[in-house]
Design a protein around this motif. Structure first.
Motif, mmCIF file in Angstrom:
data_model
loop_
_atom_site.group_PDB
_atom_site.id
_atom_site.type_symbol
_atom_site.label_atom_id
_atom_site.label_comp_id
_atom_site.label_asym_id
_atom_site.label_seq_id
_atom_site.Cartn_x
_atom_site.Cartn_y
_atom_site.Cartn_z
ATOM 1 N N LEU A 1 32.000 -30.931 84.921
ATOM 2 C CA LEU A 1 31.050 -29.835 84.776
ATOM 3 C C LEU A 1 31.681 -28.778 83.890
ATOM 4 O O LEU A 1 32.914 -28.640 83.865
ATOM 5 N N ARG A 2 30.834 -28.049 83.202
ATOM 6 C CA ARG A 2 31.304 -26.906 82.420
ATOM 7 C C ARG A 2 30.554 -25.673 82.895
ATOM 8 O O ARG A 2 29.333 -25.600 82.790
ATOM 9 N N LEU A 3 31.294 -24.718 83.408
ATOM 10 C CA LEU A 3 30.728 -23.451 83.827
ATOM 11 C C LEU A 3 30.809 -22.449 82.683
ATOM 12 O O LEU A 3 31.770 -22.457 81.915
ATOM 13 N N SER A 4 29.820 -21.599 82.611
ATOM 14 C CA SER A 4 29.787 -20.549 81.587
ATOM 15 C C SER A 4 29.699 -19.193 82.257
ATOM 16 O O SER A 4 29.091 -19.052 83.324
ATOM 17 N N CYS A 5 30.275 -18.214 81.611
ATOM 18 C CA CYS A 5 30.203 -16.834 82.085
ATOM 19 C C CYS A 5 29.930 -15.949 80.881
ATOM 20 O O CYS A 5 30.767 -15.843 79.981
ATOM 21 N N ALA A 6 28.781 -15.343 80.884
ATOM 22 C CA ALA A 6 28.394 -14.483 79.773
ATOM 23 C C ALA A 6 28.465 -13.022 80.198
ATOM 24 O O ALA A 6 27.861 -12.636 81.205
ATOM 25 N N ALA A 7 29.178 -12.238 79.429
ATOM 26 C CA ALA A 7 29.253 -10.800 79.681
ATOM 27 C C ALA A 7 28.139 -10.099 78.913
ATOM 28 O O ALA A 7 27.845 -10.450 77.773
ATOM 29 N N SER A 8 27.543 -9.099 79.555
ATOM 30 C CA SER A 8 26.395 -8.424 78.943
ATOM 31 C C SER A 8 26.776 -7.612 77.715
ATOM 32 O O SER A 8 25.958 -7.369 76.834
ATOM 33 N N ARG A 9 28.024 -7.190 77.648
ATOM 34 C CA ARG A 9 28.493 -6.432 76.482
ATOM 35 C C ARG A 9 30.007 -6.439 76.471
ATOM 36 O O ARG A 9 30.651 -6.835 77.437
ATOM 37 N N SER A 10 30.556 -6.004 75.375
ATOM 38 C CA SER A 10 32.006 -5.874 75.281
ATOM 39 C C SER A 10 32.454 -4.618 76.012
ATOM 40 O O SER A 10 31.716 -3.638 76.110
ATOM 41 N N ASP A 11 33.663 -4.670 76.527
ATOM 42 C CA ASP A 11 34.241 -3.529 77.226
ATOM 43 C C ASP A 11 35.727 -3.522 76.922
ATOM 44 O O ASP A 11 36.415 -4.510 77.177
ATOM 45 N N PHE A 12 36.241 -2.405 76.408
ATOM 46 C CA PHE A 12 37.634 -2.376 75.984
ATOM 47 C C PHE A 12 38.598 -2.584 77.149
ATOM 48 O O PHE A 12 39.742 -2.971 76.969
ATOM 49 N N SER A 13 38.114 -2.333 78.372
ATOM 50 C CA SER A 13 39.004 -2.488 79.530
ATOM 51 C C SER A 13 39.183 -3.942 79.947
ATOM 52 O O SER A 13 40.071 -4.271 80.722
ATOM 53 N N ILE A 14 38.323 -4.815 79.430
ATOM 54 C CA ILE A 14 38.404 -6.227 79.810
ATOM 55 C C ILE A 14 39.364 -6.936 78.863
ATOM 56 O O ILE A 14 39.010 -7.296 77.750
ATOM 57 N N ASN A 15 40.593 -7.111 79.317
ATOM 58 C CA ASN A 15 41.532 -7.903 78.523
ATOM 59 C C ASN A 15 41.918 -9.188 79.256
ATOM 60 O O ASN A 15 42.826 -9.900 78.828
ATOM 61 N N ALA A 16 41.239 -9.465 80.349
ATOM 62 C CA ALA A 16 41.463 -10.718 81.069
ATOM 63 C C ALA A 16 40.157 -11.173 81.717
ATOM 64 O O ALA A 16 39.370 -10.349 82.196
ATOM 65 N N MET A 17 39.958 -12.468 81.684
ATOM 66 C CA MET A 17 38.811 -13.081 82.350
ATOM 67 C C MET A 17 39.336 -14.217 83.218
ATOM 68 O O MET A 17 40.353 -14.850 82.884
ATOM 69 N N GLY A 18 38.639 -14.473 84.297
ATOM 70 C CA GLY A 18 39.101 -15.534 85.168
ATOM 71 C C GLY A 18 37.973 -16.148 85.970
ATOM 72 O O GLY A 18 36.847 -15.657 85.970
ATOM 73 N N TRP A 19 38.322 -17.232 86.629
ATOM 74 C CA TRP A 19 37.402 -17.910 87.533
ATOM 75 C C TRP A 19 38.043 -18.001 88.912
ATOM 76 O O TRP A 19 39.195 -18.433 89.039
#
Length: 121
Positions: free
Chosen positions: A18-36
């Motif tokens: 399976l491939r999960l997707s995560c879409a962010a509604s906009r860019s945010d300078f505070s987001i320098n890491a993403m995870g599951w």
């Protein structure tokens, strides 16, 4: 406020992918890491994969070699989790998380609502 929206969960047979997707509604300078994260029924939520700006990645030992976190080439605000060789023990609600790297493994700033992964035979 940034909204994280997951998709791609569902039913899969053992050994499937399976491939999960995560879409962010906009860019945010505070987001320098993403995870599951994932949370099996009756258990605590656990971090399974993290990607830090610059595409540095890290994985829980239980998913190394089977899961891959990566960013979309065209859609930079989208992060994926490719899951291969799925077995019943990976069944859980999977949550996307984002925010500063300093807190992503403890208390992410942003959470998605989750998407369910079920492995059945």
């Amino acid at each position: 406020q940034v909204q994280l929206v997951e998709s791609g969960g569902g039913l899969v047979q053992p050994g499937g992918s399976l491939r999960l997707s995560c879409a962010a509604s906009r860019s945010d300078f505070s987001i320098n890491a993403m995870g599951w994260y994932r949370q099996p029924p009756g258990k605590q939520r656990e971090l399974v994969a993290i990607m830090i700006s610059g595409d540095n990645t890290n994985y829980a030992d239980s998913v190394k070699g089977r899961f891959t976190i990566f960013r979309g080439n065209a859609a930079k605000n989208t992060v994926y989790l490719q899951m291969n060789s799925l077995e019943p023990e990976v069944a859980a609600a999977y949550y996307c998380a984002g925010g500063p790297v300093s807190s992503l493994s403890r208390n992410p700033r942003y959470w998605g609502r989750g998407t369910q992964v079920t492995v059945y035979s």
